[in-house]
Design a protein around this motif. Sequence first.
Motif, PDB file in Angstrom:
ATOM      1  N   ASN A   1       3.963  -2.842   3.853  1.00 55.77           N
ATOM      2  CA  ASN A   1       3.659  -4.237   3.173  1.00 55.77           C
ATOM      3  C   ASN A   1       2.508  -4.131   4.028  1.00 55.77           C
ATOM      4  OD1 ASN A   1       3.643  -7.100   3.385  1.00 55.77           O
ATOM      5  ND2 ASN A   1       5.722  -7.446   3.582  1.00 55.77           N
ATOM      6  N   THR A   2       1.957  -4.751   3.452  1.00 58.74           N
ATOM      7  CA  THR A   2       0.042  -5.310   4.928  1.00 58.74           C
ATOM      8  C   THR A   2       0.559  -5.993   5.406  1.00 58.74           C
ATOM      9  OG1 THR A   2      -1.250  -5.403   2.738  1.00 58.74           O
ATOM     10  CG2 THR A   2      -1.162  -3.563   3.769  1.00 58.74           C
ATOM     11  N   ASN A   3       1.374  -7.119   4.980  1.00 57.71           N
ATOM     12  CA  ASN A   3       1.136  -8.515   5.510  1.00 57.71           C
ATOM     13  C   ASN A   3       1.489  -8.221   7.014  1.00 57.71           C
ATOM     14  OD1 ASN A   3       0.516  -8.592   3.010  1.00 57.71           O
ATOM     15  ND2 ASN A   3       2.325 -10.951   3.248  1.00 57.71           N
ATOM     16  N   ASP A   4       2.163  -7.064   7.179  1.00 58.42           N
ATOM     17  CA  ASP A   4       2.984  -7.353   8.417  1.00 58.42           C
ATOM     18  C   ASP A   4       3.053  -5.766   9.202  1.00 58.42           C
ATOM     19  OD1 ASP A   4       5.404  -6.051   7.076  1.00 58.42           O
ATOM     20  OD2 ASP A   4       6.436  -8.263   7.308  1.00 58.42           O
ATOM     21  N   SER A   5       1.947  -4.796   8.139  1.00 57.40           N
ATOM     22  CA  SER A   5       2.407  -3.158   7.963  1.00 57.40           C
ATOM     23  C   SER A   5       3.987  -3.182   8.626  1.00 57.40           C
ATOM     24  CB  SER A   5       1.685  -3.010   9.717  1.00 57.40           C
ATOM     25  OG  SER A   5       0.520  -3.723   9.495  1.00 57.40           O
ATOM     26  N   SER A   6       4.971  -3.275   7.749  1.00 58.08           N
ATOM     27  CA  SER A   6       5.850  -3.264   8.152  1.00 58.08           C
ATOM     28  C   SER A   6       6.372  -1.724   6.843  1.00 58.08           C
ATOM     29  CB  SER A   6       7.379  -3.386   8.044  1.00 58.08           C
ATOM     30  OG  SER A   6       7.321  -4.630   6.666  1.00 58.08           O
ATOM     31  N   VAL A   7       7.637  -0.717   7.141  1.00 55.86           N
ATOM     32  CA  VAL A   7       7.846   0.100   6.089  1.00 55.86           C
ATOM     33  C   VAL A   7       8.662  -0.771   5.417  1.00 55.86           C
ATOM     34  CG1 VAL A   7       8.698   2.794   5.709  1.00 55.86           C
ATOM     35  CG2 VAL A   7       6.869   1.620   7.275  1.00 55.86           C
ATOM     36  N   VAL A   8       8.446  -0.594   3.895  1.00 60.83           N
ATOM     37  CA  VAL A   8       9.528  -1.211   2.829  1.00 60.83           C
ATOM     38  C   VAL A   8      10.842  -0.295   2.591  1.00 60.83           C
ATOM     39  CG1 VAL A   8       9.844  -2.298   0.348  1.00 60.83           C
ATOM     40  CG2 VAL A   8       7.779  -2.582   1.899  1.00 60.83           C
ATOM     41  N   ASP A   9      12.208  -0.258   2.906  1.00 66.60           N
ATOM     42  CA  ASP A   9      12.531   0.570   2.467  1.00 66.60           C
ATOM     43  C   ASP A   9      13.816   0.642   0.899  1.00 66.60           C
ATOM     44  OD1 ASP A   9      12.851   2.052   4.795  1.00 66.60           O
ATOM     45  OD2 ASP A   9      14.295  -0.215   5.698  1.00 66.60           O
TER      46      ASP A   9
ATOM     47  N   ASN B   1       2.336  -0.461 -10.249  1.00 70.12           N
ATOM     48  CA  ASN B   1       1.167  -0.484 -10.416  1.00 70.12           C
ATOM     49  C   ASN B   1       0.057  -0.244  -9.554  1.00 70.12           C
ATOM     50  OD1 ASN B   1       1.197  -0.714 -13.263  1.00 70.12           O
ATOM     51  ND2 ASN B   1       1.880  -3.255 -12.598  1.00 70.12           N
ATOM     52  N   ILE B   2       0.705   0.030  -7.806  1.00 71.47           N
ATOM     53  CA  ILE B   2       0.392   0.780  -6.937  1.00 71.47           C
ATOM     54  C   ILE B   2      -0.195   2.436  -6.847  1.00 71.47           C
ATOM     55  CG2 ILE B   2      -0.824   0.120  -4.398  1.00 71.47           C
ATOM     56  CD1 ILE B   2       1.649  -2.445  -4.712  1.00 71.47           C
ATOM     57  N   SER B   3      -0.787   3.075  -6.247  1.00 68.82           N
ATOM     58  CA  SER B   3      -1.459   4.319  -6.477  1.00 68.82           C
ATOM     59  C   SER B   3      -1.575   4.696  -5.088  1.00 68.82           C
ATOM     60  CB  SER B   3      -1.733   4.686  -8.002  1.00 68.82           C
ATOM     61  OG  SER B   3      -0.859   4.291  -9.443  1.00 68.82           O
ATOM     62  N   ASN B   4      -1.479   5.488  -4.665  1.00 71.31           N
ATOM     63  CA  ASN B   4      -2.425   7.234  -4.315  1.00 71.31           C
ATOM     64  C   ASN B   4      -2.620   8.360  -4.429  1.00 71.31           C
ATOM     65  OD1 ASN B   4      -3.926   7.810  -1.992  1.00 71.31           O
ATOM     66  ND2 ASN B   4      -2.873   6.778  -0.311  1.00 71.31           N
TER      67      ASN B   4
ATOM     68  N   ARG C   1       1.111  -1.294   0.076  1.00 69.35           N
ATOM     69  CA  ARG C   1       0.089   0.074  -0.021  1.00 69.35           C
ATOM     70  C   ARG C   1       0.845   1.118   0.054  1.00 69.35           C
ATOM     71  NH1 ARG C   1      -1.878  -0.112   4.911  1.00 69.35           N
ATOM     72  NH2 ARG C   1      -0.481   1.583   6.423  1.00 69.35           N
ATOM     73  N   VAL C   2      -0.015   2.838  -0.490  1.00 69.80           N
ATOM     74  CA  VAL C   2       1.231   3.472  -1.123  1.00 69.80           C
ATOM     75  C   VAL C   2       0.775   4.374  -0.433  1.00 69.80           C
ATOM     76  CG1 VAL C   2       2.108   5.346  -2.367  1.00 69.80           C
ATOM     77  CG2 VAL C   2       2.090   3.364  -3.337  1.00 69.80           C
ATOM     78  N   ASP C   3       1.118   4.949   1.190  1.00 72.77           N
ATOM     79  CA  ASP C   3       1.189   6.248   1.959  1.00 72.77           C
ATOM     80  C   ASP C   3       0.994   7.102   1.907  1.00 72.77           C
ATOM     81  OD1 ASP C   3      -0.572   4.257   3.228  1.00 72.77           O
ATOM     82  OD2 ASP C   3       0.277   3.890   5.209  1.00 72.77           O
ATOM     83  N   ILE C   4       0.278   8.176   1.943  1.00 80.57           N
ATOM     84  CA  ILE C   4       0.989   9.737   2.005  1.00 80.57           C
ATOM     85  C   ILE C   4       0.429  10.221   3.055  1.00 80.57           C
ATOM     86  CG2 ILE C   4       0.084  12.092   1.164  1.00 80.57           C
ATOM     87  CD1 ILE C   4       0.638   9.368  -0.984  1.00 80.57           C
TER      88      ILE C   4
ATOM     89  N   THR D   1       6.761   6.538  -8.925  1.00 79.33           N
ATOM     90  CA  THR D   1       6.827   7.708  -9.871  1.00 79.33           C
ATOM     91  C   THR D   1       5.781   8.405  -9.330  1.00 79.33           C
ATOM     92  OG1 THR D   1       5.317   6.042 -11.108  1.00 79.33           O
ATOM     93  CG2 THR D   1       7.557   6.040 -11.572  1.00 79.33           C
ATOM     94  N   TYR D   2       5.850   9.968  -9.899  1.00 83.30           N
ATOM     95  CA  TYR D   2       4.954  10.900  -9.678  1.00 83.30           C
ATOM     96  C   TYR D   2       4.574  11.620 -10.858  1.00 83.30           C
ATOM     97  CZ  TYR D   2       7.710  10.721  -5.219  1.00 83.30           C
ATOM     98  OH  TYR D   2       8.190  10.021  -4.619  1.00 83.30           O
ATOM     99  N   ILE D   3       3.030  11.454 -10.933  1.00 84.07           N
ATOM    100  CA  ILE D   3       2.319  12.442 -12.361  1.00 84.07           C
ATOM    101  C   ILE D   3       1.067  13.203 -11.419  1.00 84.07           C
ATOM    102  CG2 ILE D   3       0.778  11.957 -14.042  1.00 84.07           C
ATOM    103  CD1 ILE D   3       2.038   9.047 -13.945  1.00 84.07           C
TER     104      ILE D   3
END
Length: 377
Positions: free
Chosen positions: A216-224, A262-265, A192-195, A229-231
């Motif tokens: 990573n929603t499986n364990d709520s960890s932040v992926v480093d 392909n995961i966006s917010n 999940r992408v969090d803003i 990409t920004y549009i």
Amino acid sequence: MDTLKNFFNVQLKRYGIPVTVDNNIVTGFFIEYNDNINSFDDKYICLPTGVISQGSIINALGEEWICISKPTNYNNVYDKAVVRDTNNTTKIIKDNNILEFPSIVTTKSMDITTGTMVFLDGKLNVTVQNNIDTKKIAINDRFIIMQMAWNVINVDTSDKGLIIFTMQSDSIGVNDNLELEIADYDTLVVYRVDILNDNATINMGSTGQVQAQLINTNDSSVVDGVTFTYISNNPDIATVDSNGVITPVSIGNGTITVTYNNISNTFNYTVEEVVTHNYTSTVTGDTTAKLSSVHTYTFNAFDNGNPISDIATWSLMNNDDTMTPTTYASIQSTTDNTCTIKITGDYIFGDGTKYIRVYASGQTVTENVYLKVKLTT
């Protein structure tokens, strides 16, 4: 040739329907096909030259089809090919993404000796379009088809534009999802992408920064180590570079789409004009006060000459610059911007004229201002 072209155009006019071939919409028509050998729903399709090829995906008649033959061309006027109705949407996890594609699943195969269709014992064939996704499938990859598990034992790419996977029965695994028909589904990592700074305000002449993180929603960890990409969806309001730095263009509201694999917010922002504050304040009320009288004073706050709301802090001082609290008056009550005081009897007029200062400062307008009050009999 003109006769053939006229014939084809007449058929298109009489029987033509919209047909989508590999995402391109054209007009074509179908002719029934019967080889008296198999029970597949096969048809001929006739289309303008160069539109279809073996392996093409066709959407028409409310169904999805795969072209299973090389088109026959008739004098560069039209192509005729055999298409087969798909009967399955095959799914697999690759690179932590779910890939899905229309397919033709059969438990029969042509016996080249007898020329008849025979059942595949504990096996099935899956025919798909040869494309960038299906090329990723390899021997031993697992699938769930018809609520059963299968693994790939052969990959046949001999027919141009097509891939035929031969699969054999496999046992259901603990990570398989029969409802979705995806093998090893529970090993899929869902991101999940969090803003972090949504609804930001950016001043003209400055820049802003999108602050995002991948979870990573499986364990709520932040992926480093993630690259987003920004549009900018409103480049007339603001632009954004590859690092998420926002540059305002004009005043207004806009959004920026932040994407990872392909995961966006969506990041929302407002561009505002730079405001220069010029705060001033006054204290108003009676400038003379008698013994034991009660008076109310008001703190008036302004920004660029315009009244604003502010909450005042009050104090009563002697009429000098030592900021010594006076004993000639006391504060009785206050509101956000008013103060009510009472004059006491702790002064002797024989010593000369007496004054006090009513001081106030605000939470926004912090400068301490005062009103000089003369004490009279």
